[in-house]
Design a protein around this motif. Structure first.
Motif, PDB file in Angstrom:
ATOM      1  N   TYR A   1       0.846  -1.187   0.000  1.00 17.94           N
ATOM      2  CA  TYR A   1       0.000   0.000   0.000  1.00 17.94           C
ATOM      3  C   TYR A   1       0.883   1.239   0.000  1.00 17.94           C
ATOM      4  O   TYR A   1       2.101   1.147   0.208  1.00 17.94           O
ATOM      5  CB  TYR A   1      -0.932   0.008   1.219  1.00 17.94           C
ATOM      6  CG  TYR A   1      -0.219   0.139   2.551  1.00 17.94           C
ATOM      7  CD1 TYR A   1      -0.086   1.378   3.189  1.00 17.94           C
ATOM      8  CD2 TYR A   1       0.317  -0.977   3.185  1.00 17.94           C
ATOM      9  CE1 TYR A   1       0.563   1.502   4.406  1.00 17.94           C
ATOM     10  CE2 TYR A   1       0.974  -0.859   4.402  1.00 17.94           C
ATOM     11  CZ  TYR A   1       1.096   0.379   5.003  1.00 17.94           C
ATOM     12  OH  TYR A   1       1.750   0.496   6.204  1.00 17.94           O
ATOM     13  N   TYR A   2       0.284   2.374  -0.250  1.00 15.93           N
ATOM     14  CA  TYR A   2       1.018   3.631  -0.197  1.00 15.93           C
ATOM     15  C   TYR A   2       0.751   4.302   1.136  1.00 15.93           C
ATOM     16  O   TYR A   2      -0.402   4.541   1.505  1.00 15.93           O
ATOM     17  CB  TYR A   2       0.600   4.557  -1.334  1.00 15.93           C
ATOM     18  CG  TYR A   2       1.329   5.883  -1.315  1.00 15.93           C
ATOM     19  CD1 TYR A   2       2.651   5.960  -1.736  1.00 15.93           C
ATOM     20  CD2 TYR A   2       0.706   7.033  -0.842  1.00 15.93           C
ATOM     21  CE1 TYR A   2       3.336   7.162  -1.703  1.00 15.93           C
ATOM     22  CE2 TYR A   2       1.387   8.240  -0.800  1.00 15.93           C
ATOM     23  CZ  TYR A   2       2.697   8.300  -1.235  1.00 15.93           C
ATOM     24  OH  TYR A   2       3.372   9.484  -1.196  1.00 15.93           O
ATOM     25  N   ASP A   3       1.811   4.590   1.880  1.00 12.68           N
ATOM     26  CA  ASP A   3       1.679   5.221   3.188  1.00 12.68           C
ATOM     27  C   ASP A   3       1.842   6.730   3.021  1.00 12.68           C
ATOM     28  O   ASP A   3       2.950   7.219   2.731  1.00 12.68           O
ATOM     29  CB  ASP A   3       2.741   4.665   4.145  1.00 12.68           C
ATOM     30  CG  ASP A   3       2.513   5.108   5.583  1.00 12.68           C
ATOM     31  OD1 ASP A   3       2.582   6.327   5.828  1.00 12.68           O
ATOM     32  OD2 ASP A   3       2.256   4.247   6.440  1.00 12.68           O
ATOM     33  N   ARG A   4       0.770   7.459   3.196  1.00 13.69           N
ATOM     34  CA  ARG A   4       0.814   8.902   2.993  1.00 13.69           C
ATOM     35  C   ARG A   4       1.634   9.618   4.052  1.00 13.69           C
ATOM     36  O   ARG A   4       2.274  10.634   3.770  1.00 13.69           O
ATOM     37  CB  ARG A   4      -0.622   9.462   2.976  1.00 13.69           C
ATOM     38  CG  ARG A   4      -1.435   9.006   1.780  1.00 13.69           C
ATOM     39  CD  ARG A   4      -2.781   9.699   1.750  1.00 13.69           C
ATOM     40  NE  ARG A   4      -3.552   9.306   0.575  1.00 13.69           N
ATOM     41  CZ  ARG A   4      -4.744   9.794   0.270  1.00 13.69           C
ATOM     42  NH1 ARG A   4      -5.310  10.694   1.080  1.00 13.69           N
ATOM     43  NH2 ARG A   4      -5.374   9.399  -0.809  1.00 13.69           N
ATOM     44  N   HIS A   5       1.609   9.100   5.271  1.00 15.30           N
ATOM     45  CA  HIS A   5       2.358   9.754   6.342  1.00 15.30           C
ATOM     46  C   HIS A   5       3.859   9.742   6.054  1.00 15.30           C
ATOM     47  O   HIS A   5       4.551  10.758   6.231  1.00 15.30           O
ATOM     48  CB  HIS A   5       2.074   9.071   7.681  1.00 15.30           C
ATOM     49  CG  HIS A   5       2.822   9.664   8.834  1.00 15.30           C
ATOM     50  ND1 HIS A   5       2.462  10.850   9.427  1.00 15.30           N
ATOM     51  CD2 HIS A   5       3.940   9.233   9.501  1.00 15.30           C
ATOM     52  CE1 HIS A   5       3.301  11.132  10.406  1.00 15.30           C
ATOM     53  NE2 HIS A   5       4.206  10.173  10.469  1.00 15.30           N
TER      54      HIS A   5
ATOM     55  N   ALA B   1       4.717   0.883   0.920  1.00 18.20           N
ATOM     56  CA  ALA B   1       4.933   0.062   2.108  1.00 18.20           C
ATOM     57  C   ALA B   1       4.483  -1.369   1.854  1.00 18.20           C
ATOM     58  O   ALA B   1       3.602  -1.623   1.025  1.00 18.20           O
ATOM     59  CB  ALA B   1       4.168   0.637   3.298  1.00 18.20           C
TER      60      ALA B   1
ATOM     61  N   LYS C   1       3.222  -4.700   4.101  1.00 12.40           N
ATOM     62  CA  LYS C   1       2.798  -5.169   5.419  1.00 12.40           C
ATOM     63  C   LYS C   1       3.010  -6.671   5.498  1.00 12.40           C
ATOM     64  O   LYS C   1       2.519  -7.424   4.642  1.00 12.40           O
ATOM     65  CB  LYS C   1       1.325  -4.840   5.652  1.00 12.40           C
ATOM     66  CG  LYS C   1       0.822  -5.265   7.021  1.00 12.40           C
ATOM     67  CD  LYS C   1      -0.634  -4.863   7.212  1.00 12.40           C
ATOM     68  CE  LYS C   1      -1.146  -5.244   8.589  1.00 12.40           C
ATOM     69  NZ  LYS C   1      -2.557  -4.846   8.777  1.00 12.40           N
TER      70      LYS C   1
ATOM     71  N   TYR D   1       8.003  -0.140  12.020  1.00 14.90           N
ATOM     72  CA  TYR D   1       8.225   0.419  10.687  1.00 14.90           C
ATOM     73  C   TYR D   1       9.720   0.323  10.394  1.00 14.90           C
ATOM     74  O   TYR D   1      10.529   0.945  11.092  1.00 14.90           O
ATOM     75  CB  TYR D   1       7.807   1.886  10.624  1.00 14.90           C
ATOM     76  CG  TYR D   1       6.388   2.186  11.034  1.00 14.90           C
ATOM     77  CD1 TYR D   1       5.383   2.359  10.078  1.00 14.90           C
ATOM     78  CD2 TYR D   1       6.052   2.342  12.380  1.00 14.90           C
ATOM     79  CE1 TYR D   1       4.080   2.667  10.455  1.00 14.90           C
ATOM     80  CE2 TYR D   1       4.752   2.645  12.769  1.00 14.90           C
ATOM     81  CZ  TYR D   1       3.783   2.805  11.793  1.00 14.90           C
ATOM     82  OH  TYR D   1       2.496   3.108  12.180  1.00 14.90           O
TER      83      TYR D   1
END
Length: 203
Positions: free
Chosen positions: A14-18, A23, A25, A158
């Motif tokens: 997925y794309y982690d905006r923060h 990313a 998982k 992370y």
């Protein structure tokens, strides 16, 4: 060949905006290795995650595993249940070496082993997993440069293989039982899985 697209056993991306990056998982029993700038994320209860990295070339990976309960309180690398942990570690190391990492340059950061599963605290599940992985890495001469083990809280980890940075968030308030349910299901799965054979390690 671009090894970065081999999300072996870790299909959830997925794309982690923060953090503004792609990313991956990983769930119990999975691992992922990358030579790019992907972030690897997992959530740990009693399970262990090992972040391994070649510090010279920035190739790194993470696994997520749990020793199945062998019905006794033995520790060490020669117990029946520890063979599963050895296999999980060898998969990760072997994949890193295939991608060009050097065994002599590997360094580890280790997380998890919390006593968070109801009814399992008397079996010291988290402690057994933590003791196993530290002994394994010591025997393999892989330095542990950071660790956050035991305690009673789940953790979200992370890992940034390109820089070697790791962020750990303690989860002190659970809104559901997903973490415990996932690890309990995983424990049952590995308990009844035949032991895997040896993994040939690259030099």
């Amino acid at each position: 060949m671009n090894y970065d697209n081999n999300a072996h056993l870790a299909p959830t991306t997925y794309y982690d905006r923060h953090f503004d990056r792609q990313a991956v998982k990983i769930l119990p029993g999975e691992y992922f290795v990358t030579n790019g700038d992907k972030m690897i994320v997992t959530v740990l209860g009693s399970c262990i995650a090992v972040c391994l990295r070649d510090k010279a070339i920035g190739i790194g990976g993470m696994n997520h595993f749990l020793l199945p309960n062998d019905g006794n309180n033995e520790t060490g690398l020669l117990t029946e249940s520890a063979r599963y942990g050895v296999y999980a570690m060898e998969l990760l190391i072997n994949h890193l070496l295939k991608m060009g990492a050097s065994r002599t340059r590997l360094e580890a950061k280790v997380f998890g082993g919390g006593n968070v599963l109801r009814g399992l605290k008397l079996n010291n599940v988290g402690q057994r997993n933590a003791a196993f992985v530290l002994e394994y890495l010591h025997n393999e001469n892989i330095p542990v440069i950071a660790k956050d083990l035991l305690d009673e809280f789940p953790r979200k980890v992370y890992f940034f293989p390109d820089t070697g940075n790791v962020l750990v968030k303690k989860i002190k308030t659970l809104h559901n039982t997903t973490i415990m349910d996932r690890e309990s299901e995983y424990r049952m799965r590995v308990k009844f899985t035949p032991k895997s054979g040896d993994v040939e390690l690259f030099d």
